[in-house]
Write an enzyme that holds these catalytic residues in place. Sequence first.
Site, PDB file in Angstrom:
ATOM      1  N   GLY A  45       3.655  -3.683   9.028  1.00 32.07           N
ATOM      2  CA  GLY A  45       3.267  -2.359   8.568  1.00 32.07           C
ATOM      3  C   GLY A  45       2.068  -2.493   7.645  1.00 32.07           C
ATOM      4  N   GLN A  50      -3.818   0.105   1.134  1.00 29.40           N
ATOM      5  CA  GLN A  50      -3.904  -1.361   1.137  1.00 29.40           C
ATOM      6  C   GLN A  50      -5.226  -1.873   1.683  1.00 29.40           C
ATOM      7  OE1 GLN A  50       0.130  -1.829   3.203  1.00 29.40           O
ATOM      8  NE2 GLN A  50       0.045  -3.623   1.869  1.00 29.40           N
ATOM      9  N   CYS A  95       5.376  -7.649   1.183  1.00 26.37           N
ATOM     10  CA  CYS A  95       4.245  -6.723   1.284  1.00 26.37           C
ATOM     11  C   CYS A  95       2.960  -7.534   1.355  1.00 26.37           C
ATOM     12  CB  CYS A  95       4.242  -5.820   0.044  1.00 26.37           C
ATOM     13  SG  CYS A  95       2.925  -4.602   0.061  1.00 26.37           S
ATOM     14  N   LEU A  96       2.066  -7.166   2.258  1.00 23.55           N
ATOM     15  CA  LEU A  96       0.815  -7.927   2.396  1.00 23.55           C
ATOM     16  C   LEU A  96      -0.024  -7.873   1.122  1.00 23.55           C
ATOM     17  CD1 LEU A  96      -0.234  -6.937   6.050  1.00 23.55           C
ATOM     18  CD2 LEU A  96       0.802  -9.088   5.287  1.00 23.55           C
ATOM     19  N   HIS A 137       9.013   1.880   3.515  1.00 25.30           N
ATOM     20  CA  HIS A 137       8.146   1.020   2.697  1.00 25.30           C
ATOM     21  C   HIS A 137       6.697   1.522   2.750  1.00 25.30           C
ATOM     22  CE1 HIS A 137       6.770  -3.086   1.227  1.00 25.30           C
ATOM     23  NE2 HIS A 137       5.653  -2.588   1.733  1.00 25.30           N
ATOM     24  N   GLU A 138       6.236   1.840   3.973  1.00 27.61           N
ATOM     25  CA  GLU A 138       4.841   2.288   4.123  1.00 27.61           C
ATOM     26  C   GLU A 138       4.637   3.680   3.533  1.00 27.61           C
ATOM     27  OE1 GLU A 138       2.812   0.039   4.813  1.00 27.61           O
ATOM     28  OE2 GLU A 138       4.319  -1.367   5.548  1.00 27.61           O
ATOM     29  N   HIS A 141       3.933   3.508   0.019  1.00 29.77           N
ATOM     30  CA  HIS A 141       2.547   3.123  -0.296  1.00 29.77           C
ATOM     31  C   HIS A 141       1.649   4.351  -0.475  1.00 29.77           C
ATOM     32  CE1 HIS A 141       2.093  -1.193  -0.353  1.00 29.77           C
ATOM     33  NE2 HIS A 141       2.743  -1.355   0.788  1.00 29.77           N
TER      34      HIS A 141
HETATM   35 NI    NI Z   1       3.619  -3.061   1.555  1.00 30.80          NI
END
Ligand code: NI
Length: 181
Positions: A45, A50, A95-96, A137-138, A141
């Site tokens: 995701g 991000q 998370c990236l 989760h996304e 963000h």
């Molecule tokens: Ni994330």
Amino acid sequence: MIFPIVLYGDPVLKKKAKEVEHGDESVVEFVENMFETMEAAQGVGLASPQVGQSLRIFIVDSTPMEDENEGLRQAFINPVMLEEEGDPWNFEEGCLSIPGIREDVERKSRIRIKYFDENWEEHEREFEGVQARIIQHEYDHIEGVLFTDYISSFKKRLLKGKLAKISKGETDAEYRVKIPK
Ligand code: NI
């Protein structure tokens, strides 16, 4: 085009993202680039903040996490979370933007969400399991929320040093990152 991924500590990750102008055709290329970026980083995701754009867009590809279901590969534009319900369950999230840290987060098991795809077709769908999890989760963000916001203050204290390092760009992430100023 592969975007650099913004690391923990950048204020863009804490901002509530803005709606995309309805019908904006530039989302097609942007979403393509987001998928390319996510795949290069081996994520499931990725949300627009991000990659440094504070817009209400995120993408999901649950394929690597599925056992039996077909993966969900989808862009969500101007999404609205309509309902979250079902038994809360714990799942270890990463998370990236926060490479090297994984922690259990408790979330409800089912969601109903309304969104546009990159062709501006509207959808209303229900998701559960890992697909719901990634979407939650996304979605966080674009609300300026990170999974580390849910962990206990005790655990957060233990992670403080690691998080400070990430925000200085000290990470062994194997993808392009953008270090917070
Ligand atoms: Ni994330």
